[in-house]
Enzyme design. Structure first.
Site, PDB file in Angstrom:
ATOM      1  N   SER A  86       0.873  -1.187   0.000  1.00 60.13           N
ATOM      2  CA  SER A  86       0.000   0.000   0.000  1.00 60.13           C
ATOM      3  C   SER A  86       0.903   1.227   0.000  1.00 60.13           C
ATOM      4  CB  SER A  86      -0.879  -0.057   1.255  1.00 60.13           C
ATOM      5  OG  SER A  86      -0.929   1.139   1.965  1.00 60.13           O
ATOM      6  N   TYR A 143      -2.297  -0.562  10.171  1.00 60.09           N
ATOM      7  CA  TYR A 143      -2.290  -0.860   8.734  1.00 60.09           C
ATOM      8  C   TYR A 143      -0.959  -0.433   8.120  1.00 60.09           C
ATOM      9  CZ  TYR A 143      -4.044  -0.916   3.890  1.00 60.09           C
ATOM     10  OH  TYR A 143      -4.223  -1.168   2.555  1.00 60.09           O
TER      11      TYR A 143
HETATM   12  P1  NAD Z   1     -11.623  -5.768   0.257  1.00 62.84           P
HETATM   13  O1  NAD Z   1     -12.085  -5.498   1.647  1.00 62.84           O
HETATM   14  O2  NAD Z   1     -12.565  -5.581  -0.863  1.00 62.84           O
HETATM   15  O3  NAD Z   1     -11.071  -7.250   0.157  1.00 62.84           O
HETATM   16  C1  NAD Z   1     -10.353  -7.845   1.211  1.00 62.84           C
HETATM   17  C2  NAD Z   1     -10.266  -9.325   0.990  1.00 62.84           C
HETATM   18  O4  NAD Z   1      -9.480  -9.875   2.062  1.00 62.84           O
HETATM   19  C3  NAD Z   1     -11.622 -10.039   1.014  1.00 62.84           C
HETATM   20  O5  NAD Z   1     -11.604 -11.045   0.024  1.00 62.84           O
HETATM   21  C4  NAD Z   1     -11.648 -10.678   2.388  1.00 62.84           C
HETATM   22  O6  NAD Z   1     -12.414 -11.866   2.463  1.00 62.84           O
HETATM   23  C5  NAD Z   1     -10.174 -11.000   2.572  1.00 62.84           C
HETATM   24  N1  NAD Z   1      -9.831 -11.211   3.981  1.00 62.84           N
HETATM   25  C6  NAD Z   1      -9.821 -10.289   4.979  1.00 62.84           C
HETATM   26  N2  NAD Z   1      -9.499 -10.905   6.137  1.00 62.84           N
HETATM   27  C7  NAD Z   1      -9.291 -12.218   5.857  1.00 62.84           C
HETATM   28  C8  NAD Z   1      -8.940 -13.350   6.622  1.00 62.84           C
HETATM   29  N3  NAD Z   1      -8.770 -13.312   7.963  1.00 62.84           N
HETATM   30  N4  NAD Z   1      -8.828 -14.550   5.990  1.00 62.84           N
HETATM   31  C9  NAD Z   1      -9.029 -14.628   4.656  1.00 62.84           C
HETATM   32  N5  NAD Z   1      -9.348 -13.588   3.872  1.00 62.84           N
HETATM   33  C10 NAD Z   1      -9.486 -12.393   4.477  1.00 62.84           C
HETATM   34  O7  NAD Z   1     -10.320  -4.856   0.093  1.00 62.84           O
HETATM   35  P2  NAD Z   1      -9.376  -4.520  -1.159  1.00 62.84           P
HETATM   36  O8  NAD Z   1      -9.311  -3.053  -1.266  1.00 62.84           O
HETATM   37  O9  NAD Z   1      -9.705  -5.349  -2.341  1.00 62.84           O
HETATM   38  O10 NAD Z   1      -7.968  -4.971  -0.543  1.00 62.84           O
HETATM   39  C11 NAD Z   1      -7.173  -6.009  -1.088  1.00 62.84           C
HETATM   40  C12 NAD Z   1      -5.746  -5.747  -0.664  1.00 62.84           C
HETATM   41  O11 NAD Z   1      -5.304  -4.543  -1.278  1.00 62.84           O
HETATM   42  C13 NAD Z   1      -5.566  -5.554   0.842  1.00 62.84           C
HETATM   43  O12 NAD Z   1      -4.368  -6.176   1.249  1.00 62.84           O
HETATM   44  C14 NAD Z   1      -5.453  -4.064   0.985  1.00 62.84           C
HETATM   45  O13 NAD Z   1      -4.706  -3.694   2.128  1.00 62.84           O
HETATM   46  C15 NAD Z   1      -4.736  -3.714  -0.300  1.00 62.84           C
HETATM   47  N6  NAD Z   1      -4.849  -2.311  -0.698  1.00 62.84           N
HETATM   48  C16 NAD Z   1      -6.050  -1.778  -1.057  1.00 62.84           C
HETATM   49  C17 NAD Z   1      -6.105  -0.448  -1.478  1.00 62.84           C
HETATM   50  C18 NAD Z   1      -7.371   0.206  -1.946  1.00 62.84           C
HETATM   51  O14 NAD Z   1      -7.332   1.406  -2.279  1.00 62.84           O
HETATM   52  N7  NAD Z   1      -8.488  -0.500  -2.017  1.00 62.84           N
HETATM   53  C19 NAD Z   1      -4.953   0.329  -1.481  1.00 62.84           C
HETATM   54  C20 NAD Z   1      -3.756  -0.237  -1.074  1.00 62.84           C
HETATM   55  C21 NAD Z   1      -3.730  -1.571  -0.698  1.00 62.84           C
END
Ligand code: NAD
Length: 250
Positions: free
Chosen positions: A142, A155
């Site tokens: 991130s 985070y």
């Molecule tokens: P999201 O909430 O849509 O998806 C999160 C996913 O993680 C889901 O599939 C959920 O089931 C899974 N998850 C969470 N806890 C879990 C656990 N204990 N066991 C198994 N699965 C688990 O979020 P997203 O935005 O798609 O995030 C995906 C990744 O991208 C994350 O690591 C997040 O930190 C990273 N990220 C997102 C952004 C953004 O702008 N959306 C930016 C930087 C990084």
């Protein structure tokens, strides 16, 4: 974009049920990979698998809570059948709170899912003889891997920690032929960021910091993920690839 860079490869995507994990899974599938999706919700996983199948992408789902060692062991046993070539660790959670108000439980919960679980899962895969086909591990970082994220101390610490994890695993596992890298998205609208980005003031603040003047589209992470999983990245390990519309470069 059409490519067969991952033809014949089996790729595990944690957090593959929705959001950025599903978008990267889709890109890997479009590049020819056979997918295994792991996430908590069986219902969301089923929807994801059905949607991918409708586009001709082969995927199966293993409902897994990555915080639970027994469920991780079952996942490893399941994906090891037939060999595994790559992993995208996209599972992640957020908790927004002023640092001084953070509880120990919230700190542990975020570090556990975002930092410890990618390590535990990858370690178990590497220990498992049937996974000696593993070649590429992609940890999802991130902006917090590189800079401060106020009101998200756990985070930011977890995502910065992934860089140390990737560099160390890359160095230790290079002799085994396993590459480990971090793919760091900027801001994308998903369930993780909806609380922030649905607030017009916060949305304007975030977009105002992005040189490209817009949020990322989840599909725009696909190229980086496919590259790092593929032989095109055969000499790339211990690195961070940032996909942020220019935020960190500005
Ligand atoms: P999201 O909430 O849509 O998806 C999160 C996913 O993680 C889901 O599939 C959920 O089931 C899974 N998850 C969470 N806890 C879990 C656990 N204990 N066991 C198994 N699965 C688990 O979020 P997203 O935005 O798609 O995030 C995906 C990744 O991208 C994350 O690591 C997040 O930190 C990273 N990220 C997102 C952004 C953004 O702008 N959306 C930016 C930087 C990084």
């Amino acid at each position: 974009m059409t490519t067969d860079l991952l033809a014949g490869r089996r790729i595990l995507v944690t957090g593959g049920s929705r959001g950025l994990g599903l978008a990267m899974a889709r890109a890997a599938g479009e590049a020819g990979a056979e997918l295994v999706l792991a996430a908590r919700s069986r219902t969301q996983l089923d929807v994801a698998v059905t949607g991918l199948a409708a586009d001709g992408i082969a995927a199966r789902a293993v409902a897994t809570d990555l915080s639970d060692a027994a469920q991780v062991a079952d996942l490893v046993a399941s994906v090891s059948e037939g060999g595994l070539h790559g992993v995208i660790h996209a599972a992640g959670i957020q908790h927004r709170e002023a640092a001084a108000d953070f509880t120990d439980d919230d700190l542990r919960r975020v570090l556990d899912v975002n930092l410890e679980s990618p390590f535990r899962l990858t370690r178990e895969l590497v220990r498992h003889d049937a996974c000696d086909t593993l070649r590429s591990v992609v940890l999802v970082g991130s902006l917090g891997s590189s800079i401060a994220i106020p009101r998200a101390v756990a985070y930011a610490a977890s995502k910065a920690g992934l860089l140390g994890l990737a560099r160390t695993l890359a160095a230790e596992w290079a002799p085994r032929g396993i590459r480990v890298n971090v793919l760091s998205p900027g801001y994308f609208h998903t369930e993780l960021t909806a609380d922030l980005l649905d607030d017009p003031v916060q949305h304007a603040r975030v977009v105002g910091r992005i040189p490209m003047g817009r949020l990322g589209q989840p599909a725009e992470l696909g190229g980086g993920a496919v590259f790092l999983l593929s032989d095109w990245a055969s000499y790339v390990t211990g690195q961070q690839l940032i996909v942020d519309g220019g935020w960190l470069g500005a």
